[in-house]
Design a protein around this motif. Structure first.
Motif, PDB file in Angstrom:
ATOM      1  N   GLU A 261      31.163  41.875   7.640  1.00  0.00           N
ATOM      2  CA  GLU A 261      29.995  42.686   7.109  1.00  0.00           C
ATOM      3  C   GLU A 261      29.944  44.118   7.879  1.00  0.00           C
ATOM      4  N   ARG A 262      30.343  44.369   8.799  1.00  0.00           N
ATOM      5  CA  ARG A 262      29.991  45.727   9.233  1.00  0.00           C
ATOM      6  C   ARG A 262      31.549  46.145   9.970  1.00  0.00           C
ATOM      7  N   PHE A 263      32.301  46.914   9.179  1.00  0.00           N
ATOM      8  CA  PHE A 263      33.771  47.391   9.734  1.00  0.00           C
ATOM      9  C   PHE A 263      34.036  48.819   8.993  1.00  0.00           C
ATOM     10  N   VAL A 264      34.991  49.410   9.587  1.00  0.00           N
ATOM     11  CA  VAL A 264      35.265  50.748   9.235  1.00  0.00           C
ATOM     12  C   VAL A 264      36.947  50.807   9.127  1.00  0.00           C
ATOM     13  N   GLU A 265      37.364  51.363   8.140  1.00  0.00           N
ATOM     14  CA  GLU A 265      38.952  51.161   8.251  1.00  0.00           C
ATOM     15  C   GLU A 265      39.442  52.583   8.702  1.00  0.00           C
ATOM     16  N   VAL A 266      40.261  52.678   9.433  1.00  0.00           N
ATOM     17  CA  VAL A 266      41.024  53.735   9.983  1.00  0.00           C
ATOM     18  C   VAL A 266      42.409  53.708   9.843  1.00  0.00           C
ATOM     19  N   GLY A 267      43.190  54.302   9.014  1.00  0.00           N
ATOM     20  CA  GLY A 267      44.657  54.037   8.756  1.00  0.00           C
ATOM     21  C   GLY A 267      45.126  52.782   8.569  1.00  0.00           C
ATOM     22  N   GLY A 268      44.217  51.988   7.677  1.00  0.00           N
ATOM     23  CA  GLY A 268      44.516  50.596   7.057  1.00  0.00           C
ATOM     24  C   GLY A 268      44.157  49.696   8.110  1.00  0.00           C
ATOM     25  N   VAL A 269      43.603  50.010   9.264  1.00  0.00           N
ATOM     26  CA  VAL A 269      43.356  48.928  10.253  1.00  0.00           C
ATOM     27  C   VAL A 269      41.622  48.893  10.249  1.00  0.00           C
ATOM     28  N   ARG A 270      41.306  47.540  10.143  1.00  0.00           N
ATOM     29  CA  ARG A 270      40.046  47.215  10.150  1.00  0.00           C
ATOM     30  C   ARG A 270      39.397  47.142  11.489  1.00  0.00           C
ATOM     31  N   TYR A 271      38.266  47.789  11.714  1.00  0.00           N
ATOM     32  CA  TYR A 271      37.656  48.067  13.168  1.00  0.00           C
ATOM     33  C   TYR A 271      36.157  47.657  12.842  1.00  0.00           C
ATOM     34  N   HIS A 272      35.984  46.253  13.325  1.00  0.00           N
ATOM     35  CA  HIS A 272      34.615  45.672  13.065  1.00  0.00           C
ATOM     36  C   HIS A 272      33.875  45.744  14.231  1.00  0.00           C
ATOM     37  N   HIS A 273      32.490  44.821  14.276  1.00  0.00           N
ATOM     38  CA  HIS A 273      31.638  45.196  15.209  1.00  0.00           C
ATOM     39  C   HIS A 273      31.812  44.465  16.444  1.00  0.00           C
ATOM     40  N   ILE A 274      32.514  43.258  16.490  1.00  0.00           N
ATOM     41  CA  ILE A 274      32.545  42.424  17.619  1.00  0.00           C
ATOM     42  C   ILE A 274      33.737  42.553  18.643  1.00  0.00           C
ATOM     43  N   LEU A 275      33.443  43.260  19.573  1.00  0.00           N
ATOM     44  CA  LEU A 275      34.416  43.575  20.873  1.00  0.00           C
ATOM     45  C   LEU A 275      34.785  42.710  21.721  1.00  0.00           C
ATOM     46  N   ASP A 276      36.105  42.773  22.078  1.00  0.00           N
ATOM     47  CA  ASP A 276      36.677  41.844  23.126  1.00  0.00           C
ATOM     48  C   ASP A 276      36.527  42.550  24.264  1.00  0.00           C
ATOM     49  N   PRO A 277      35.573  42.078  25.423  1.00  0.00           N
ATOM     50  CA  PRO A 277      35.363  42.707  26.410  1.00  0.00           C
ATOM     51  C   PRO A 277      36.474  42.912  27.269  1.00  0.00           C
ATOM     52  N   ARG A 278      37.663  42.113  27.066  1.00  0.00           N
ATOM     53  CA  ARG A 278      38.776  42.212  27.894  1.00  0.00           C
ATOM     54  C   ARG A 278      39.799  43.438  27.458  1.00  0.00           C
ATOM     55  N   THR A 279      39.509  44.035  26.267  1.00  0.00           N
ATOM     56  CA  THR A 279      40.255  44.977  25.891  1.00  0.00           C
ATOM     57  C   THR A 279      39.329  46.368  25.644  1.00  0.00           C
ATOM     58  N   GLY A 280      38.107  45.907  25.397  1.00  0.00           N
ATOM     59  CA  GLY A 280      37.283  47.185  25.086  1.00  0.00           C
ATOM     60  C   GLY A 280      37.398  47.410  23.602  1.00  0.00           C
ATOM     61  N   ARG A 281      37.916  46.649  22.743  1.00  0.00           N
ATOM     62  CA  ARG A 281      38.245  46.790  21.358  1.00  0.00           C
ATOM     63  C   ARG A 281      38.023  45.770  20.285  1.00  0.00           C
TER      64      ARG A 281
END
Ligand code: AMP
Ligand code: MG
Length: 349
Positions: A261-281
């Motif tokens: 539902e909410r994501f941005v693609e950068v360099g073909g990789v999907r960056y979505h809105h649910i973050l893993d606190p263990r990696t910060g990503r």
């Protein structure tokens, strides 16, 4: 209009129009065969998403509409208390006082923070409402062109995440974030709570057969004139299409977390809105998680927790939590289901 699980779900549930009208107040009534039996539906834009209430009734439509409006008003109250965008909300006041002082909050907010802390413990930190310290860093994705934050930026923000450091004092009814820059965000549990509150408002008005939904979270009560309510599960990669159908034969809450539902693609990789606190990503492994449970706040929080944990570890959390079932779609679109869902889900070929 975003094709979230709830909208598709409600469309199936009411057998009505799958593309609801414009944002804001909207309503539709639909006759459902013999007698006065019908499904009456109302919608409103709340908590940054579309809330929808469908009531199955054989009684006067006006009475159903009055109850629906009361339910939507109740959700609006939750939004006022939890929204990070309103300066006077409990969440904004706690965030503004981070590193300075404890802040008195409503019993409702306090209980939600207690639940959130418990789910953090149970999910080994995968779900964490203090993830919000990472939000400013990931705003870089909204730059034109989108930018990825640096490792240093992420690490600095990650050091401010940790639910164990959130100090909750029930006697004083206060919440305290001990370091400046720490922040609460209830985006992964607040909508579920809103749905629960909407459902309570309906029950208080003697309404017993309904679906309340918002942002992928739902509460289902009773039946649609004797037939179990059916919900559609959104396909995580085919917009507007269903992955499957879930039949709910008893009172239940359902929550869906997805990366679509909410994501941005950068360099073909999907960056979505649910973050893993263990990696910060953004977390990896799941494309969507649909989870059933006794109430929507719990289901909402757990669906996000399972999403962050990934398919294997996430399913282990589901299997050891009584009264909870889940359907997980991984990034390769493989579907796994907990034992209690088998026979209740029909997957679309
Ligand atoms: P949901 O759709 O219920 O999974 O919630 C997603 C929202 O939860 C995001 O938009 C964030 O506001 C928030 N969120 C993101 N990552 C986390 C996390 N690890 N723990 C708690 N909340 C999160
Ligand atoms: Mg959630």
């Amino acid at each position: 209009m975003r094709p979230g699980a709830i909208l598709v779900a409600a469309a199936l549930a009411t057998a009505g129009c799958p593309s609801p009208g414009p944002a804001g107040d909207a309503a539709a009534g639909e006759h459902d065969g013999a007698g006065g039996a019908r499904v009456v539906t109302g919608r409103r834009q709340l908590m940054g998403t579309d809330f929808e209430v469908s009531v199955a009734t054989a009684g006067p439509e006006a009475r159903a509409r009055e109850a629906i409006e009361a339910a939507l008003d109740a959700v609006a109250g939750v939004e006022r208390r939890l929204s990070p965008h309103l300066d006077e909300s409990d969440v904004s006041r706690v965030n503004a006082a981070a590193g300075a002082e404890p802040v008195r909050v409503s019993e409702e907010t306090f209980s939600l923070l207690e639940l959130s802390q418990q789910i953090s413990e149970r999910s080994a930190g995968a779900f964490d409402v203090t993830f919000a310290a990472l939000v400013p860093v990931w705003r870089a994705l909204r730059d034109q062109p989108p930018r990825l934050p640096t490792d240093q930026e992420i690490d600095a923000a990650r050091a401010l995440v940790g639910s164990r450091r959130l100090v909750l004092d029930r006697a004083a009814m206060t919440a305290y974030l001990p370091e400046r820059g720490m922040a609460l965000g209830l985006g992964a549990v607040g909508k579920g709570h809103g749905v629960d509150v909407g459902a309570e408002a309906l029950i208080d008005r003697g309404v017993h057969d309904f679906i309340v939904g918002g942002g992928g979270d739902l509460v289902v009560r009773g039946t649609k004139h004797g037939t179990p309510w059916r919900l559609g599960i959104q396909h995580p990669r085919r917009r507007g299409e269903l992955l499957g159908e879930l039949t709910l034969d008893r009172d239940q809450a359902v929550a869906t977390s997805g990366d679509y539902e909410r994501f941005v693609e950068v360099g073909g990789v999907r960056y979505h809105h649910i973050l893993d606190p263990r990696t910060g990503r953004p977390s990896q492994g799941c494309a969507s998680v649909t989870l059933t449970g006794p109430d929507a706040a719990l289901a909402d929080a757990l669906a996000t927790a399972v999403f962050v944990l990934g398919p294997a570890e996430g399913m282990r959390l589901v299997e050891r939590t009584p009264g909870v079932e889940a359907l997980i779609v991984d990034e390769q679109l493989r579907v796994t289901m907990s034992a209690g869902l088998r026979g209740r889900v029909r997957l679309v070929e």
